[in-house]
Write a protein that holds these residues in place. Structure first.
Motif, short mmCIF file in Angstrom:
data_model
loop_
_atom_site.label_atom_id
_atom_site.label_comp_id
_atom_site.label_asym_id
_atom_site.label_seq_id
_atom_site.Cartn_x
_atom_site.Cartn_y
_atom_site.Cartn_z
N UNK A 255 53.51 -17.76 9.38
CA UNK A 255 53.69 -16.31 9.43
C UNK A 255 52.78 -15.61 8.44
N UNK A 256 52.51 -16.24 7.28
CA UNK A 256 51.58 -15.67 6.31
C UNK A 256 50.15 -15.84 6.78
N UNK A 257 49.85 -17.01 7.35
CA UNK A 257 48.48 -17.27 7.80
C UNK A 257 48.04 -16.28 8.85
N UNK A 258 48.96 -15.80 9.66
CA UNK A 258 48.60 -14.81 10.68
C UNK A 258 48.09 -13.52 10.05
N UNK A 259 48.48 -13.25 8.80
CA UNK A 259 48.00 -12.05 8.12
C UNK A 259 46.52 -12.13 7.77
N UNK A 260 45.95 -13.33 7.84
CA UNK A 260 44.53 -13.51 7.54
C UNK A 260 43.69 -13.70 8.79
N UNK A 261 44.32 -13.88 9.93
CA UNK A 261 43.56 -14.16 11.14
C UNK A 261 42.71 -12.96 11.54
N UNK A 262 41.50 -13.23 12.00
CA UNK A 262 40.59 -12.15 12.38
C UNK A 262 41.15 -11.32 13.54
N UNK A 263 42.06 -11.90 14.33
CA UNK A 263 42.62 -11.19 15.46
C UNK A 263 43.97 -10.54 15.15
N UNK A 264 44.33 -10.46 13.89
CA UNK A 264 45.61 -9.86 13.55
C UNK A 264 45.64 -8.39 13.97
N UNK A 265 46.83 -7.85 14.26
CA UNK A 265 46.91 -6.43 14.64
C UNK A 265 46.35 -5.55 13.54
N UNK A 266 45.67 -4.51 13.94
CA UNK A 266 45.10 -3.57 12.97
C UNK A 266 46.18 -2.58 12.57
N UNK A 267 46.61 -2.68 11.32
CA UNK A 267 47.64 -1.78 10.80
C UNK A 267 47.04 -0.92 9.70
#
Length: 579
Positions: free
Chosen positions: A564-576
């Motif tokens: 769940x934390x690693x998703x915060x670094x993914x290049x495809x993460x939602x743009x917030x």
């Protein structure tokens, strides 16, 4: 009841170790009862003594917070039962001091033993894992094993993985069979089995990426690229690093000295949790590769919150000279660097990437490519000839990258010792101040950095603030952070005796790095085009973590962070939007 010596031997034998890992590039063990440290020490010792051992041993251990707090002392006690374990136990006890809740990555045996400790509720942490184990030791934990938790073990198992399970329930053999295990055998309260379901596992049935090391070309010889190069080289990959500059760390990584200090927030945000793991990893690399007192020093860092009027002491803070770290990372026989090698073109031919210079000459070819060249990846990948390599939506995502210019002011000390009222450690919170760092010209103080956002020097019409204004901004910030120190160095600024260092940092929209794949793998294969960029002002905190995560994803290894934390670094993460 097993004694400290027989339990580890029986666990290894029940999973056909060390014979099963012979000749393989990597092996992964999941141990749900890490509070009993003896099996890990025995596994480590067996791996280290085996001439046919895998290049990498990945060991994932789970334990409660109370058990983690007792781990250093328990490690030392266990080592007394076997003399060969003593040096291993000493190294582990030192690395395991002050473990908190969450996931921790510890590099041992020169980084070839990757220990991932998951501290907290076992069931919750199991759900956060993204790896497939070769060996599973399901030992007594903070819960009882039942049908559903056995299925959770199956989800973390490769086809053919051997399981050793401590359980007393008479229904356990049936639960194992239902989860896909075969060859179930009982030895007292311990069951052994092999994960070999009769149904298809989809992508999990493909040969894992780590079955053979390959070649990778990395564009960028700064802190982002060098960290990935070293992580791959440790795993046996052949790595080529290309950079447009004449030497390594030619961009923002050439900073004279910077700080490693975790981010702290009242709600312990994902950024704070990730920065703790990243800072810990960086300090491990520094201790292993750099000279203490010359290239880095774990001085601690004092943080001043000027708005609240409070201070916070970061005992694990340190200063590091980034260029020295980059050079140390790249100093490996499996890494080949080519400088003065700008990449202007790229193409795929028969499964290989070819990276070319401005005149069409081929600099390198490899199965995988990692872009770690900061904002330089934007014109490269947005070139109409290259856009089709990007997965859907990533053309627009690359446009989010922008640059931030920064200038550090510094000067050598004219007198020794330092004034008594100067801090003996770095201070941050409103810019930062390093009181004494050994640079080429002698011991120096540093203050900075300025922050001029949305600037890309390559753009036509780009203008920076005059250097005098940048020095003035740094001096003003220092006067607000440490008024007496600011007054002491004001004459040096006035006499133009202060030197400067300037560079442009690559920043994402939410100030978190990009770590992930830029293309989609063909026919279920792993992607072949990756990015490790956008470190901003926290390259020393996030680069080693990002490299571990990127390479773990490439090679099908345990991740250094909860998924769940690693998703915060993914290049495809939602743009917030940033708060």
């Amino acid at each position: 009841m097993d004694d400290a010596g027989s339990l580890p031997r029986r666990l290894l034998a029940s999973c056909a170790l060390p014979h099963a890992w012979a000749g393989l590039p990597a092996w992964t063990v999941l141990d749900t009862g890490f509070a009993d440290i003896a099996p890990f020490l025995h596994c480590w010792h067996s791996w280290q003594a085996d001439v046919h051992r895998p290049c990498m041993l990945h060991y994932v251990g789970m334990l409660t917070l109370a058990e983690a707090q007792q781990l250093p002392e328990r490690t030392r006690q266990t080592a007394q039962t076997a003399a060969p374990w003593q040096p291993l136990a000493d190294a582990l006890a030192l690395a395991c001091a002050d473990l908190g809740s969450g996931q921790h990555r510890i590099l041992l045996a020169e980084g070839q033993l990757s220990l991932t400790l998951c501290v907290g509720d076992t069931a919750a942490l199991m759900a956060e894992q993204s790896f497939l184990a070769n060996t599973v030791w399901a030992r007594p934990t903070d819960h009882h094993w039942d049908k559903w938790r056995i299925k959770a073990l199956a989800r973390c198992s490769q086809r053919g993985a051997r399981l050793s399970l401590d359980i007393t329930s008479p229904e356990a053999p049936a639960w194992l069979t239902e989860a896909g295990y075969v060859d179930v055998q009982q030895d007292g309260n311990r069951l052994t089995a092999c994960f070999q379901p009769r149904w298809s596992l989809g992508a999990r049935d493909q040969a894992p990426p780590a079955t053979r090391a390959r070649r990778c070309t990395i564009v960028g010889a700064g802190i982002s690229g060098a960290s990935v190069a070293r992580a791959l080289a440790r795993r046996g990959w052949q790595v080529t690093v290309l950079d447009q500059h004449a030497a390594a760390a030619g961009g923002a990584s050439g900073l004279p000295a910077g700080l490693v200090v975790p981010h702290v927030s009242a709600d312990d945000s994902p950024r704070s949790r990730m920065s703790r793991v990243g800072a810990s990893l960086m300090l491990q690399h520094a201790a292993a590769l750099l000279e203490d007192g010359r290239d880095w020093q774990a001085t601690g860092v004092q943080e001043h919150d000027l708005e609240l009027g409070t201070t916070r002491w970061h005992a694990g803070g340190a200063w590091i000279r980034p260029a020295r770290l980059v050079q140390a990372w790249l100093d490996h026989p499996a890494i080949h660097c080519r400088y003065d090698a700008p990449v202007a073109g790229m193409q795929r031919r028969e499964g290989l990437w070819q990276l070319m210079g401005p005149d069409g000459n081929i600099w390198a070819e490899s199965e995988l490519v990692v872009l770690a060249n900061a904002t330089g990846c934007v014109p490269l990948m947005l070139n109409p000839a290259h856009r089709h390599f990007l997965a859907e939506g990533l053309v627009q995502r690359l446009e989010f990258l922008h640059a931030v210019h920064g200038t550090v002011s510094y000067a050598t000390h004219n007198s020794r010792p330092l004034p008594a009222h100067w801090p003996t450690h770095p201070v941050n919170g409103h810019g930062n101040f390093l009181p004494q760092v050994p640079l080429e010209g002698g011991a120096a103080w540093l203050v900075g950095s300025t922050f001029e956002p949305d600037r890309i020097p390559e753009q036509a019409g780009h203008r920076l603030a005059p250097l005098a204004d940048q020095h003035r901004a740094n001096a003003q910030r220092l006067c607000e952070l440490l008024p007496t120190v600011g007054a002491d160095v004001a004459p040096a600024f006035a006499r133009n005796e202060v030197l400067h260092w300037s560079a442009t940092r690559c920043v994402t929209h939410d100030r978190l790095p990009w770590v992930g794949a830029l293309d989609d793998g063909l026919n279920g294969a792993i992607p072949s085009l990756w990015i490790h960029a956008g470190m901003g002002a926290r390259g020393l905190t996030f680069s080693a973590l990002g490299a571990e995560l990127l390479v773990a994803r490439m090679c099908g290894e345990p991740w250094p962070l909860e998924s769940s934390l690693a998703r915060s670094l993914d290049v495809r993460r939602p743009k917030r939007r940033r708060n």
